[in-house]
Scaffold this motif. Structure first.
Motif, PDB file in Angstrom:
ATOM      1  N   ASP A  12      36.291 -58.101 -21.536  1.00  0.00           N
ATOM      2  CA  ASP A  12      34.861 -57.795 -21.560  1.00  0.00           C
ATOM      3  C   ASP A  12      34.447 -57.491 -20.124  1.00  0.00           C
ATOM      4  OD1 ASP A  12      32.181 -57.538 -22.035  1.00  0.00           O
ATOM      5  OD2 ASP A  12      31.847 -59.644 -22.555  1.00  0.00           O
ATOM      6  N   LEU A  13      34.563 -56.229 -19.729  1.00  0.00           N
ATOM      7  CA  LEU A  13      34.276 -55.838 -18.355  1.00  0.00           C
ATOM      8  C   LEU A  13      32.798 -55.946 -18.012  1.00  0.00           C
ATOM      9  CD1 LEU A  13      36.663 -52.773 -18.072  1.00  0.00           C
ATOM     10  CD2 LEU A  13      37.015 -55.083 -17.170  1.00  0.00           C
ATOM     11  N   GLU A  14      31.922 -55.886 -18.997  1.00  0.00           N
ATOM     12  CA  GLU A  14      30.484 -55.984 -18.737  1.00  0.00           C
ATOM     13  C   GLU A  14      30.105 -57.363 -18.210  1.00  0.00           C
ATOM     14  OE1 GLU A  14      26.666 -54.911 -18.154  1.00  0.00           O
ATOM     15  OE2 GLU A  14      28.318 -53.566 -18.600  1.00  0.00           O
ATOM     16  N   SER A  15      30.848 -58.373 -18.551  1.00  0.00           N
ATOM     17  CA  SER A  15      30.512 -59.727 -18.111  1.00  0.00           C
ATOM     18  C   SER A  15      31.160 -60.101 -16.785  1.00  0.00           C
ATOM     19  CB  SER A  15      30.912 -60.743 -19.186  1.00  0.00           C
ATOM     20  OG  SER A  15      32.325 -60.786 -19.301  1.00  0.00           O
ATOM     21  N   CYS A  16      31.902 -59.185 -16.172  1.00  0.00           N
ATOM     22  CA  CYS A  16      32.603 -59.466 -14.918  1.00  0.00           C
ATOM     23  C   CYS A  16      31.652 -59.505 -13.733  1.00  0.00           C
ATOM     24  CB  CYS A  16      33.647 -58.394 -14.643  1.00  0.00           C
ATOM     25  SG  CYS A  16      35.012 -58.429 -15.757  1.00  0.00           S
ATOM     26  N   THR A  17      32.028 -60.310 -12.764  1.00  0.00           N
ATOM     27  CA  THR A  17      31.339 -60.310 -11.482  1.00  0.00           C
ATOM     28  C   THR A  17      32.379 -60.031 -10.413  1.00  0.00           C
ATOM     29  OG1 THR A  17      31.628 -62.685 -11.272  1.00  0.00           O
ATOM     30  CG2 THR A  17      29.550 -61.922 -12.199  1.00  0.00           C
ATOM     31  N   GLY A  18      32.026 -59.232  -9.441  1.00  0.00           N
ATOM     32  CA  GLY A  18      32.986 -58.847  -8.410  1.00  0.00           C
ATOM     33  C   GLY A  18      33.904 -57.753  -8.920  1.00  0.00           C
ATOM     34  N   THR A  19      34.740 -57.224  -8.042  1.00  0.00           N
ATOM     35  CA  THR A  19      35.658 -56.158  -8.445  1.00  0.00           C
ATOM     36  C   THR A  19      37.076 -56.665  -8.652  1.00  0.00           C
ATOM     37  OG1 THR A  19      36.004 -55.601  -6.119  1.00  0.00           O
ATOM     38  CG2 THR A  19      34.340 -54.329  -7.326  1.00  0.00           C
ATOM     39  N   GLU A  20      37.410 -57.830  -8.138  1.00  0.00           N
ATOM     40  CA  GLU A  20      38.761 -58.350  -8.289  1.00  0.00           C
ATOM     41  C   GLU A  20      39.034 -58.798  -9.710  1.00  0.00           C
ATOM     42  OE1 GLU A  20      36.633 -59.596  -5.960  1.00  0.00           O
ATOM     43  OE2 GLU A  20      37.412 -58.553  -4.204  1.00  0.00           O
ATOM     44  N   SER A  21      38.069 -59.403 -10.353  1.00  0.00           N
ATOM     45  CA  SER A  21      38.238 -59.917 -11.702  1.00  0.00           C
ATOM     46  C   SER A  21      38.626 -58.839 -12.711  1.00  0.00           C
ATOM     47  CB  SER A  21      36.959 -60.642 -12.137  1.00  0.00           C
ATOM     48  OG  SER A  21      37.099 -61.184 -13.424  1.00  0.00           O
TER      49      SER A  21
ATOM     50  N   THR B 245      40.543 -67.929 -19.097  1.00  0.00           N
ATOM     51  CA  THR B 245      39.854 -67.495 -17.880  1.00  0.00           C
ATOM     52  C   THR B 245      40.758 -66.603 -17.030  1.00  0.00           C
ATOM     53  OG1 THR B 245      40.599 -69.383 -16.587  1.00  0.00           O
ATOM     54  CG2 THR B 245      38.524 -69.640 -17.812  1.00  0.00           C
ATOM     55  N   THR B 246      40.151 -65.833 -16.159  1.00  0.00           N
ATOM     56  CA  THR B 246      40.900 -64.984 -15.243  1.00  0.00           C
ATOM     57  C   THR B 246      41.799 -65.830 -14.358  1.00  0.00           C
ATOM     58  OG1 THR B 246      39.066 -63.434 -15.211  1.00  0.00           O
ATOM     59  CG2 THR B 246      40.646 -63.241 -13.433  1.00  0.00           C
ATOM     60  N   TYR B 247      41.291 -66.929 -13.883  1.00  0.00           N
ATOM     61  CA  TYR B 247      42.054 -67.808 -13.000  1.00  0.00           C
ATOM     62  C   TYR B 247      43.294 -68.356 -13.704  1.00  0.00           C
ATOM     63  CZ  TYR B 247      43.188 -71.664  -9.896  1.00  0.00           C
ATOM     64  OH  TYR B 247      43.843 -72.518  -9.068  1.00  0.00           O
ATOM     65  N   LYS B 248      43.141 -68.808 -14.932  1.00  0.00           N
ATOM     66  CA  LYS B 248      44.256 -69.403 -15.671  1.00  0.00           C
ATOM     67  C   LYS B 248      45.345 -68.382 -15.991  1.00  0.00           C
ATOM     68  CE  LYS B 248      45.398 -72.131 -19.712  1.00  0.00           C
ATOM     69  NZ  LYS B 248      44.895 -72.822 -20.894  1.00  0.00           N
ATOM     70  N   ALA B 249      44.961 -67.148 -16.276  1.00  0.00           N
ATOM     71  CA  ALA B 249      45.926 -66.132 -16.688  1.00  0.00           C
ATOM     72  C   ALA B 249      46.520 -65.333 -15.530  1.00  0.00           C
ATOM     73  CB  ALA B 249      45.264 -65.180 -17.669  1.00  0.00           C
ATOM     74  N   GLN B 250      46.047 -65.571 -14.333  1.00  0.00           N
ATOM     75  CA  GLN B 250      46.502 -64.793 -13.186  1.00  0.00           C
ATOM     76  C   GLN B 250      48.020 -64.912 -13.020  1.00  0.00           C
ATOM     77  OE1 GLN B 250      44.179 -65.610  -9.756  1.00  0.00           O
ATOM     78  NE2 GLN B 250      44.660 -63.674  -8.795  1.00  0.00           N
ATOM     79  N   GLY B 251      48.674 -63.769 -12.816  1.00  0.00           N
ATOM     80  CA  GLY B 251      50.118 -63.755 -12.624  1.00  0.00           C
ATOM     81  C   GLY B 251      50.911 -63.641 -13.919  1.00  0.00           C
TER      82      GLY B 251
ATOM     83  N   SER C  16      45.302 -55.714 -15.250  1.00  0.00           N
ATOM     84  CA  SER C  16      46.696 -55.665 -14.792  1.00  0.00           C
ATOM     85  C   SER C  16      47.631 -56.574 -15.591  1.00  0.00           C
ATOM     86  CB  SER C  16      46.770 -56.010 -13.302  1.00  0.00           C
ATOM     87  OG  SER C  16      46.439 -57.360 -13.089  1.00  0.00           O
ATOM     88  N   TRP C  17      47.122 -57.434 -16.456  1.00  0.00           N
ATOM     89  CA  TRP C  17      47.983 -58.322 -17.253  1.00  0.00           C
ATOM     90  C   TRP C  17      48.746 -57.589 -18.334  1.00  0.00           C
ATOM     91  CZ3 TRP C  17      43.193 -61.613 -18.511  1.00  0.00           C
ATOM     92  CH2 TRP C  17      42.874 -62.436 -17.438  1.00  0.00           C
ATOM     93  N   VAL C  18      48.175 -56.523 -18.864  1.00  0.00           N
ATOM     94  CA  VAL C  18      48.714 -55.869 -20.055  1.00  0.00           C
ATOM     95  C   VAL C  18      49.908 -54.979 -19.699  1.00  0.00           C
ATOM     96  CG1 VAL C  18      47.181 -53.866 -20.024  1.00  0.00           C
ATOM     97  CG2 VAL C  18      47.994 -54.737 -22.196  1.00  0.00           C
ATOM     98  N   THR C  19      50.887 -54.912 -20.608  1.00  0.00           N
ATOM     99  CA  THR C  19      52.108 -54.158 -20.349  1.00  0.00           C
ATOM    100  C   THR C  19      51.966 -52.663 -20.597  1.00  0.00           C
ATOM    101  OG1 THR C  19      52.892 -54.673 -22.581  1.00  0.00           O
ATOM    102  CG2 THR C  19      53.603 -56.141 -20.800  1.00  0.00           C
ATOM    103  N   SER C  20      50.969 -52.235 -21.401  1.00  0.00           N
ATOM    104  CA  SER C  20      50.743 -50.808 -21.637  1.00  0.00           C
ATOM    105  C   SER C  20      49.273 -50.573 -21.954  1.00  0.00           C
ATOM    106  CB  SER C  20      51.608 -50.293 -22.788  1.00  0.00           C
ATOM    107  OG  SER C  20      51.151 -50.805 -24.011  1.00  0.00           O
ATOM    108  N   LEU C  21      48.790 -49.377 -21.661  1.00  0.00           N
ATOM    109  CA  LEU C  21      47.383 -49.061 -21.917  1.00  0.00           C
ATOM    110  C   LEU C  21      47.049 -49.093 -23.402  1.00  0.00           C
ATOM    111  CD1 LEU C  21      46.625 -46.208 -19.368  1.00  0.00           C
ATOM    112  CD2 LEU C  21      45.844 -48.576 -19.312  1.00  0.00           C
TER     113      LEU C  21
END
Length: 60
Positions: free
Chosen positions: A17-26, A2-8, A32-37
């Motif tokens: 899967d950006l299509e399943s996101c709600t809100g803009t922060e998620s 989950t986004t919450y578990k991986a934060q930081g 932002s987790w990934v080290t390179s594009l």
């Protein structure tokens, strides 16, 4: 994961899967987790409104 578990965390490879996101922060947090594009994989096409937010009244 989950986004919450991986934060930081920082990860070598991220699949999102950006299509399943709600809100803009998620989406921002997930990308932002990934080290390179080159290590970022977007699972499927998504609507731009999933990653956009409305401008504040002050900016309008």
């Amino acid at each position: 994961m989950t986004t919450y578990k991986a934060q930081g965390q920082t990860m070598q490879t991220v699949i999102v899967d950006l299509e399943s996101c709600t809100g803009t922060e998620s989406p921002y947090v997930m990308v932002s987790w990934v080290t390179s594009l080159s290590s970022l994989l977007i699972l499927r096409p998504f609507q731009c409104k999933r990653i956009q937010c409305r401008q504040s009244e002050d900016l309008r």
